[in-house]
Design a protein around this motif. Structure first.
Motif, PDB file in Angstrom:
ATOM      1  N   PRO A 226       3.653   4.852  11.127  1.00 51.07           N
ATOM      2  CA  PRO A 226       2.326   5.172  11.664  1.00 51.07           C
ATOM      3  C   PRO A 226       1.979   6.663  11.658  1.00 51.07           C
ATOM      4  CG  PRO A 226       3.725   4.153  13.362  1.00 51.07           C
ATOM      5  CD  PRO A 226       4.494   4.143  12.086  1.00 51.07           C
ATOM      6  N   GLU A 227       2.969   7.536  11.642  1.00 50.95           N
ATOM      7  CA  GLU A 227       2.684   8.968  11.630  1.00 50.95           C
ATOM      8  C   GLU A 227       2.323   9.496  10.247  1.00 50.95           C
ATOM      9  OE1 GLU A 227       5.501  11.390  13.729  1.00 50.95           O
ATOM     10  OE2 GLU A 227       5.549  10.003  15.425  1.00 50.95           O
ATOM     11  N   ASP A 228       2.547   8.710   9.187  1.00 49.86           N
ATOM     12  CA  ASP A 228       2.140   9.131   7.845  1.00 49.86           C
ATOM     13  C   ASP A 228       0.665   8.789   7.678  1.00 49.86           C
ATOM     14  OD1 ASP A 228       1.664   9.660   5.180  1.00 49.86           O
ATOM     15  OD2 ASP A 228       3.589   8.855   4.503  1.00 49.86           O
ATOM     16  N   LYS A 229      -0.167   9.780   7.770  1.00 44.78           N
ATOM     17  CA  LYS A 229      -1.622   9.595   7.728  1.00 44.78           C
ATOM     18  C   LYS A 229      -2.213   9.946   6.362  1.00 44.78           C
ATOM     19  CE  LYS A 229      -1.862   8.772  12.205  1.00 44.78           C
ATOM     20  NZ  LYS A 229      -1.931   7.435  12.691  1.00 44.78           N
ATOM     21  N   GLN A 230      -1.372  10.086   5.334  1.00 39.95           N
ATOM     22  CA  GLN A 230      -1.884  10.433   4.014  1.00 39.95           C
ATOM     23  C   GLN A 230      -2.870   9.370   3.524  1.00 39.95           C
ATOM     24  OE1 GLN A 230       1.103  12.177   1.144  1.00 39.95           O
ATOM     25  NE2 GLN A 230       2.438  10.966   2.476  1.00 39.95           N
ATOM     26  N   ASP A 231      -3.838   9.814   2.759  1.00 39.82           N
ATOM     27  CA  ASP A 231      -4.829   8.901   2.191  1.00 39.82           C
ATOM     28  C   ASP A 231      -4.274   8.325   0.878  1.00 39.82           C
ATOM     29  OD1 ASP A 231      -7.160   7.481   1.808  1.00 39.82           O
ATOM     30  OD2 ASP A 231      -8.220   9.175   0.879  1.00 39.82           O
ATOM     31  N   LYS A 232      -3.217   7.544   1.020  1.00 39.86           N
ATOM     32  CA  LYS A 232      -2.564   6.885  -0.110  1.00 39.86           C
ATOM     33  C   LYS A 232      -2.374   5.422   0.261  1.00 39.86           C
ATOM     34  CE  LYS A 232       0.060  10.987  -1.505  1.00 39.86           C
ATOM     35  NZ  LYS A 232       1.411  11.549  -1.661  1.00 39.86           N
ATOM     36  N   PRO A 233      -2.306   4.540  -0.738  1.00 38.73           N
ATOM     37  CA  PRO A 233      -2.137   3.109  -0.423  1.00 38.73           C
ATOM     38  C   PRO A 233      -0.845   2.825   0.345  1.00 38.73           C
ATOM     39  CG  PRO A 233      -2.706   3.431  -2.733  1.00 38.73           C
ATOM     40  CD  PRO A 233      -2.420   4.789  -2.167  1.00 38.73           C
ATOM     41  N   LEU A 234      -0.936   1.857   1.236  1.00 36.74           N
ATOM     42  CA  LEU A 234       0.223   1.386   1.988  1.00 36.74           C
ATOM     43  C   LEU A 234       0.292  -0.122   1.812  1.00 36.74           C
ATOM     44  CD1 LEU A 234       2.547   2.020   3.914  1.00 36.74           C
ATOM     45  CD2 LEU A 234       0.970   1.682   5.810  1.00 36.74           C
ATOM     46  N   GLU A 235       1.399  -0.609   1.273  1.00 42.40           N
ATOM     47  CA  GLU A 235       1.562  -2.038   1.031  1.00 42.40           C
ATOM     48  C   GLU A 235       2.275  -2.677   2.222  1.00 42.40           C
ATOM     49  OE1 GLU A 235       2.669  -2.800  -3.256  1.00 42.40           O
ATOM     50  OE2 GLU A 235       3.070  -0.650  -3.088  1.00 42.40           O
ATOM     51  N   LYS A 236       1.702  -3.746   2.741  1.00 41.28           N
ATOM     52  CA  LYS A 236       2.252  -4.388   3.941  1.00 41.28           C
ATOM     53  C   LYS A 236       3.680  -4.885   3.745  1.00 41.28           C
ATOM     54  CE  LYS A 236      -2.013  -5.739   6.137  1.00 41.28           C
ATOM     55  NZ  LYS A 236      -2.771  -6.777   6.796  1.00 41.28           N
ATOM     56  N   ALA A 237       4.027  -5.359   2.556  1.00 38.54           N
ATOM     57  CA  ALA A 237       5.361  -5.923   2.326  1.00 38.54           C
ATOM     58  C   ALA A 237       6.443  -4.850   2.158  1.00 38.54           C
ATOM     59  CB  ALA A 237       5.345  -6.834   1.103  1.00 38.54           C
ATOM     60  N   PHE A 238       6.027  -3.599   1.947  1.00 40.33           N
ATOM     61  CA  PHE A 238       6.998  -2.528   1.735  1.00 40.33           C
ATOM     62  C   PHE A 238       7.607  -2.100   3.065  1.00 40.33           C
ATOM     63  CE2 PHE A 238       8.043   2.031   1.390  1.00 40.33           C
ATOM     64  CZ  PHE A 238       9.025   1.941   0.419  1.00 40.33           C
ATOM     65  N   ARG A 239       8.928  -2.189   3.169  1.00 40.85           N
ATOM     66  CA  ARG A 239       9.629  -1.819   4.405  1.00 40.85           C
ATOM     67  C   ARG A 239       9.846  -0.314   4.515  1.00 40.85           C
ATOM     68  NH1 ARG A 239      12.659  -6.372   2.686  1.00 40.85           N
ATOM     69  NH2 ARG A 239      12.251  -8.158   4.024  1.00 40.85           N
ATOM     70  N   GLY A 240      10.330   0.282   3.427  1.00 41.18           N
ATOM     71  CA  GLY A 240      10.609   1.708   3.430  1.00 41.18           C
ATOM     72  C   GLY A 240      11.902   2.081   4.137  1.00 41.18           C
ATOM     73  N   TYR A 241      12.628   1.077   4.622  1.00 40.13           N
ATOM     74  CA  TYR A 241      13.840   1.305   5.378  1.00 40.13           C
ATOM     75  C   TYR A 241      14.857   0.244   4.997  1.00 40.13           C
ATOM     76  CZ  TYR A 241      17.082   0.936   9.267  1.00 40.13           C
ATOM     77  OH  TYR A 241      18.226   0.872  10.014  1.00 40.13           O
ATOM     78  N   GLY A 242      16.124   0.647   4.898  1.00 37.03           N
ATOM     79  CA  GLY A 242      17.178  -0.321   4.635  1.00 37.03           C
ATOM     80  C   GLY A 242      18.484   0.091   5.281  1.00 37.03           C
ATOM     81  N   ARG A 243      19.348  -0.898   5.465  1.00 38.42           N
ATOM     82  CA  ARG A 243      20.680  -0.654   6.021  1.00 38.42           C
ATOM     83  C   ARG A 243      21.662  -1.554   5.293  1.00 38.42           C
ATOM     84  NH1 ARG A 243      20.398  -1.976  11.538  1.00 38.42           N
ATOM     85  NH2 ARG A 243      20.083   0.198  12.078  1.00 38.42           N
TER      86      ARG A 243
END
Length: 187
Positions: free
Chosen positions: A70-87
């Protein structure tokens, strides 16, 4: 006064018991835009032996260069299925794995674009503080102008750059100490 270690001071030998259900190795599910990669590696100790009870966590931007945060406010697309995090939890051979995409470039210090990279955190027995590092992509021309990679002595940069291991496959090992030790960052 007691001097016993609290749970915030040691990870203990309980990774599989406590975190296995939280393992996320598929960071970018099918349908998420971007160049797909499988990343394989091992966590190796100072004696060249595998670390079989470490957790490797990654955080990355999507292919457009935006974080799923939520803190990334860039005007770039955000895909709902993309997690961006893994373990990934290491196995008996110290191996970890992720399936993801190559992230887009994100702004860094002074607004300068950084090369595509994964932010990587290592948790394991005996560490009172986790280790923080990065993994960069091989053959990426942007590596030469990355402001963070430029802070690393030239002879040590290769410890942060993955190697090709076939089509859409990368290998990147974390060497904890000794010869070819991975560069770790203070935070």
């Amino acid at each position: 006064m007691s001097l016993r270690a609290s749970t915030s001071q040691t990870i203990g030998p309980y990774l599989r018991i406590g975190l296995e259900w939280m393992q996320i190795e598929d960071v970018a599910p099918k349908g998420v835009a971007g160049e797909r990669f499988s990343i394989r590696g091992r966590v190796i100790d100072a004696e060249g032996k595998p670390v079989n009870d470490a957790a490797v966590e990654i955080w990355q931007a999507n292919s457009h260069g935006r974080y799923a945060h939520p803190e990334d406010k860039q005007d770039k697309p955000l895909e709902k299925a993309f997690r961006g995090y893994g373990r990934s939890l290491t196995d008996d051979e110290g191996a970890f794995r992720f399936n993801t995409i190559k992230p887009g470039r994100v702004p860094g210090p002074g607004g300068r674009l950084q090369a595509s990279h994964l932010s990587v955190t290592i948790f394991m027995r005996g560490l009172l503080k986790q280790l923080q590092t990065r993994m960069y992509f091989p053959d990426d021309a942007a590596n030469a102008e990355d402001p963070i990679l430029a802070l690393v002595p030239a002879e040590r940069r290769s410890t942060l750059i993955a190697r090709r291991a076939g089509d859409a496959a990368l290998e990147w090992n974390v060497i904890l100490q000794g010869k070819n030790e991975t560069v770790f960052f203070d935070f």
